[in-house]
Design a protein around this motif. Sequence first.
Motif, PDB file in Angstrom:
ATOM      1  N   LEU A   1      -0.216 -11.860   4.367  1.00  0.00           N
ATOM      2  CA  LEU A   1      -0.621 -11.856   2.809  1.00  0.00           C
ATOM      3  C   LEU A   1       0.771 -12.085   2.399  1.00  0.00           C
ATOM      4  N   GLY A   2       0.871 -13.353   1.428  1.00  0.00           N
ATOM      5  CA  GLY A   2       1.938 -13.575   0.550  1.00  0.00           C
ATOM      6  C   GLY A   2       3.317 -13.891   1.632  1.00  0.00           C
ATOM      7  N   GLY A   3       2.872 -14.317   2.945  1.00  0.00           N
ATOM      8  CA  GLY A   3       4.251 -14.473   3.848  1.00  0.00           C
ATOM      9  C   GLY A   3       4.560 -13.291   4.543  1.00  0.00           C
ATOM     10  N   LYS A   4       3.905 -11.920   4.311  1.00  0.00           N
ATOM     11  CA  LYS A   4       4.553 -11.066   5.193  1.00  0.00           C
ATOM     12  C   LYS A   4       3.132 -10.363   5.753  1.00  0.00           C
TER      13      LYS A   4
ATOM     14  N   TYR B   1       0.970  -7.127   7.508  1.00  0.00           N
ATOM     15  CA  TYR B   1       0.832  -5.778   7.018  1.00  0.00           C
ATOM     16  C   TYR B   1      -0.160  -5.060   8.304  1.00  0.00           C
TER      17      TYR B   1
ATOM     18  N   SER C   1      -0.654  -2.957  -4.031  1.00  0.00           N
ATOM     19  CA  SER C   1      -0.378  -4.080  -5.039  1.00  0.00           C
ATOM     20  C   SER C   1      -1.988  -4.694  -5.352  1.00  0.00           C
TER      21      SER C   1
ATOM     22  N   ILE D   1      -4.090  -7.495  -5.425  1.00  0.00           N
ATOM     23  CA  ILE D   1      -4.095  -8.895  -4.748  1.00  0.00           C
ATOM     24  C   ILE D   1      -5.491  -9.301  -4.836  1.00  0.00           C
TER      25      ILE D   1
ATOM     26  N   GLU E   1      -6.224 -13.185  -4.025  1.00  0.00           N
ATOM     27  CA  GLU E   1      -5.185 -13.762  -3.215  1.00  0.00           C
ATOM     28  C   GLU E   1      -5.733 -14.063  -1.769  1.00  0.00           C
ATOM     29  N   GLN E   2      -4.969 -15.193  -1.158  1.00  0.00           N
ATOM     30  CA  GLN E   2      -5.285 -15.783   0.109  1.00  0.00           C
ATOM     31  C   GLN E   2      -4.857 -14.664   1.243  1.00  0.00           C
ATOM     32  N   ILE E   3      -5.728 -14.419   2.233  1.00  0.00           N
ATOM     33  CA  ILE E   3      -5.477 -13.491   3.049  1.00  0.00           C
ATOM     34  C   ILE E   3      -5.891 -14.112   4.625  1.00  0.00           C
TER      35      ILE E   3
END
Length: 316
Positions: A235-238, A240, A270, A272, A275-277
Amino acid sequence: MEIIPLTYPLNGLSTLTLDKPLSIAIGHFDGVHRGHQNVIRQAVREAKEADLLSAVLTFDPHPKEVLGQGDQYYRCLTPLEVKTGLFAELGVDLVFVMRFDTTFASVSPERFVDEVLRTLRAKQVVVGFDFNFGYRGSGNTEALKQLGYPDIAVHVIEPLFENGIKVSSTYIRESLEQGDLELAERLLGRPYEMAGIIVHGDGRGRTIGFPTANLQFKHPFVAPRLGVYAITALLGGKAYPGVLNHGMKPTFNKQEVQPVMEAHLFDFNSDIYGEQIRVQFRSFIRPEQKFNSVDELVKQIELDSQKARFLTEAYK
């Protein structure tokens, strides 16, 4: 990498200018598993050695879906946009996406070679050992060699085996049905992954101390069996770690509903929504079950989370 949609007959190719002939890997490649990767890598190697462009010729939708040989093929391991991304990672220059319809299904093996492969300027063709083509699958690898001679060289890649069973999309589907994510990962050469967006759910997870991201999928992925999983969410380049429930939520739902997926990400808080996941399924923890009370459910989620943390730590 350029992606070029095709329909049969191959009209509209006049705008395509290829400065070199092609080395083409052919197949549907659902999953782009380790066996598929061997086929594609060989096409890329042949291209480099002979100074050709490397290409993949794939088909969409799944031929068996169009031919009525199984409704399950509507659901896929790798939707087209995921497949093409994996092709790019393997070093492919061009991807031809042939629309598979009843017209194309009626093409004879001879016409496929003459009107598709030769039109595309194929000089090297790489296929799996069980490749069939043409009307009712009447063409096999030997026919492809004969029809391609003398201007198209054909390379046939032998199968890979895991546990004495051929690595295949079917084997991967079966491993997901059984919740054997470790086996699926070995067959694929990477964790099994589904991608979607985060949507609003009923908000109940937050009220019991475990906020969840409810997942909605754009594409019809093959889903693993109902149950609880250790996951890695991208998610968002990270990345988890987390725990995911795939099921009907029987503790709260009193009537039959569609299965849902909701993920609790560890140490994450956060907003989210929207958001794309991407969710990588790492290990099956337990089947879904109904609890007599919310307190029982919370205790079990705590245990699931502890196990998922332990498992995902091992994958780092």
